[in-house]
Enzyme design. Structure first.
Site, short mmCIF file in Angstrom:
data_model
loop_
_atom_site.label_atom_id
_atom_site.label_comp_id
_atom_site.label_asym_id
_atom_site.label_seq_id
_atom_site.Cartn_x
_atom_site.Cartn_y
_atom_site.Cartn_z
N GLY A 1 -2.68 45.80 -22.13
CA GLY A 1 -4.05 46.17 -21.82
C GLY A 1 -4.19 47.58 -21.26
N PRO A 2 -3.35 47.97 -20.27
CG PRO A 2 -2.28 47.89 -18.20
CD PRO A 2 -2.42 47.14 -19.49
CD GLU B 1 -11.89 31.72 -15.02
OE1 GLU B 1 -12.29 31.12 -16.02
OE2 GLU B 1 -11.82 32.97 -14.94
CE LYS C 1 -4.78 44.24 -25.56
NZ LYS C 1 -3.53 43.42 -25.39
N GLY D 1 0.18 45.41 -28.03
CA GLY D 1 0.47 46.25 -26.88
C GLY D 1 -0.16 45.70 -25.62
CB VAL E 1 -2.95 48.83 -26.93
CG1 VAL E 1 -3.81 48.49 -28.15
CG2 VAL E 1 -1.61 49.38 -27.37
N GLY E 2 -5.28 48.51 -24.79
CA GLY E 2 -6.64 48.06 -24.47
C GLY E 2 -7.53 49.19 -23.98
CD GLU F 1 -15.69 33.59 -23.14
OE1 GLU F 1 -15.71 33.29 -21.92
OE2 GLU F 1 -14.78 33.29 -23.90
CB CYS G 1 -13.22 30.74 -20.08
SG CYS G 1 -13.77 30.53 -21.78
#
Length: 485
Positions: free
Chosen positions: A217-218, A392, A184, A215, A220-221, A259, A293
């Protein structure tokens, strides 16, 4: 090609509208009809659409990966290596299209997109062609034979900031180990993944070995992270989302590799080559418009050289021109979205309110009229406990912090919930190594040493679990079995 000016019908594949998923070796229609718009962040204009996948699409993709696993895991190392080699050939042939795609949907300057965004994952894939060809390591411990076996079906959930490299850092070792994968990609930069799967089709990977479900995150993730037939979830992204994935995986005691965030410190000791340390440090902090990151977003400078460093920093930052990613003179592109730009501006406003001294950029600095641009910004006299030093930002913002001695520098560097990367500069390499050993972080560069894609990549503390790349990354996708004889 000017992606912003070209109508969708003339955009290079896959920047044309794409309405399919890649499941079980075929481009196939999604279960639903909803689409996700993909924009050019330099202009805000639409450059493509991809399906908003559903849990039913995830079910179908996982079932295909599960069915393909016995055959793929039973393939010899030479066979899997040959498949990866063909994928590398097909992907390398698309290098120019990939770079233009990334410049279009992420806004990365074309030079950066070519050299880093495309060049690095191609190198990583080439490395895994060799790693896949190696016979699995077996150990004899007493009367036991200890073997490594592929873990099974992998759910790979990747971020938008490096849309090819972050995918390849998961797919290459998973496939080399003998696992099958459902990917995904981020909904902000999904077009790069579609071009990757054009290469997958050309390379002739067996059906079901590698599957694509675009898709959010909420939807498909979450479906992928919580799926009962996914054996390992490999995720790169925010720490908050990583924690959510851990909770979903915990319900079925599934493995995770995470990660996550970073707030890396660049420690410049008093005997360092200050001009070089500042130039490289600023470049690292602003790489990919700060959307990295591992960015060294905290620069720690000895008090005796602090004012000199601030002058060098301001001079260096002044050379970073904002603009169109397809203009060769551009050094910084936009942030990926309006929401991300607003978030970064909020960090800048808070730093000003907290009393940090503005050295460059800031909320009133000029930026292009169109697009999601934020000027490169530097703050001095940043308190180590302030929000700017702890959170961050994920934008082109650098915090400069003074220190009195090495112990204080190490204390400031380790004063973070994150531990992903860092740097040390000194004319005395032994002294630099001693400081590097004291930093609680997954990677440290001494005097600007180059990135090594065969070294283990990952973090301490809230920067994640597990490692990517090289033999250590390959091991994340394996189980250990002890056979007593």
């Amino acid at each position: 090609m000017d992606l912003a000016a070209a109508p969708p019908s003339q955009l290079p594949d896959p920047l044309r509208l794409r309405r399919h998923l890649h499941v079980d070796g075929e481009w196939t229609s999604p279960a639903g009809t909803d689409l996700i718009d993909v924009e050019n962040p330099s202009t805000g204009e639409l450059i493509g659409q991809v399906p908003a996948g559903t849990p039913a699409d995830v079910d179908r993709a996982v079932a295909a990966a599960r069915a393909a696993f016995p055959g793929w895991s039973a393939a010899t190392p030479a066979q899997r290596s040959a498949h990866l080699d063909r994928l590398h050939t097909a992907l390398a042939a698309r290098a120019d299209d990939l770079a233009h795609t990334i410049a279009g949907e992420l806004g990365a300057p074309l030079k950066l997109a070519t050299r880093v965004q495309v060049g690095l994952p191609l190198r990583a894939l080439r490395d895994h062609v060799a790693l896949a060809a190696r016979e699995p390591v077996e150990e004899h411990i007493g009367n036991s034979l200890v073997v490594r076996e592929p873990i099974g079906v992998v759910g790979a959930i990747t971020p938008w900031n490096y849309p090819l490299h972050q995918v390849m850092a998961k797919l290459a070792p998973a496939l080399a180990a003998g696992c099958t994968v459902v990917l995904k990609p981020s909904e902000l930069t999904p077009l790069t993944a579609y071009l990757l799967f054009d290469a997958v089709t050309e390379a002739g990977l067996p059906p079901g070995v590698l599957n694509l479900v675009s898709g959010t995150g909420p939807v498909v993730g979450e479906a992928l992270a919580g799926h009962p037939d996914v054996d390992l979830v490999s995720f790169t992204g925010s720490t908050a989302t990583g924690a959510r994935i851990m909770r979903l995986a915990a319900d079925r005691i599934a493995r995770v590799a995470l990660e996550l965030g970073g707030k890396s410190a660049n420690v410049i000791l008093p005997d360092a080559d200050l001009a070089t340390a500042v130039k490289v440090g600023v470049g690292n902090a602003l790489l990919n418009s700060g959307q990295t990151c591992t960015a060294w977003t905290r620069m720690l400078v000895h008090r005796d050289r602090y004012d000199e460093a601030l002058h060098l920093i301001a001079t260096a930052v002044a050379g970073y021109r904002l603009g169109d990613p397809f203009d060769p003179a551009t050094r910084l592109g936009p942030l990926v979205s309006a929401a991300q730009a607003q978030r970064v501006r909020g960090h800048i406003d808070r730093a000003v309110a907290d009393g940090a001294r503005l050295v460059a950029g800031g909320p009133d600095a000029p930026v292009p009229a169109r697009g999601h641009f934020v000027a490169p910004t530097v703050f001095a006299d940043v308190h180590p406990d302030s929000a700017l030093a702890q959170e961050e930002v994920f934008g082109p913002v650098l915090a400069v912090i003074p220190f009195a001695d090495t112990d204080e520098a190490v204390g400031i560097a380790n004063n973070s919930k994150y531990g992903l990367a860092g740097a040390v500069w000194s004319a005395d390499t032994d002294a630099a190594l001693a400081v590097a050993r004291r930093l609680r972080t997954g990677a440290v560069d001494i005097n600007g040493a180059p990135f090594n894609p065969l070294a283990p990549f990952g973090g301490y503390k809230q920067s994640g679990l597990g490692r990517e790349l090289g033999v250590h990354g390959l091991a994340e996708f394996c189980e250990l079995k002890a056979i007593q004889r």
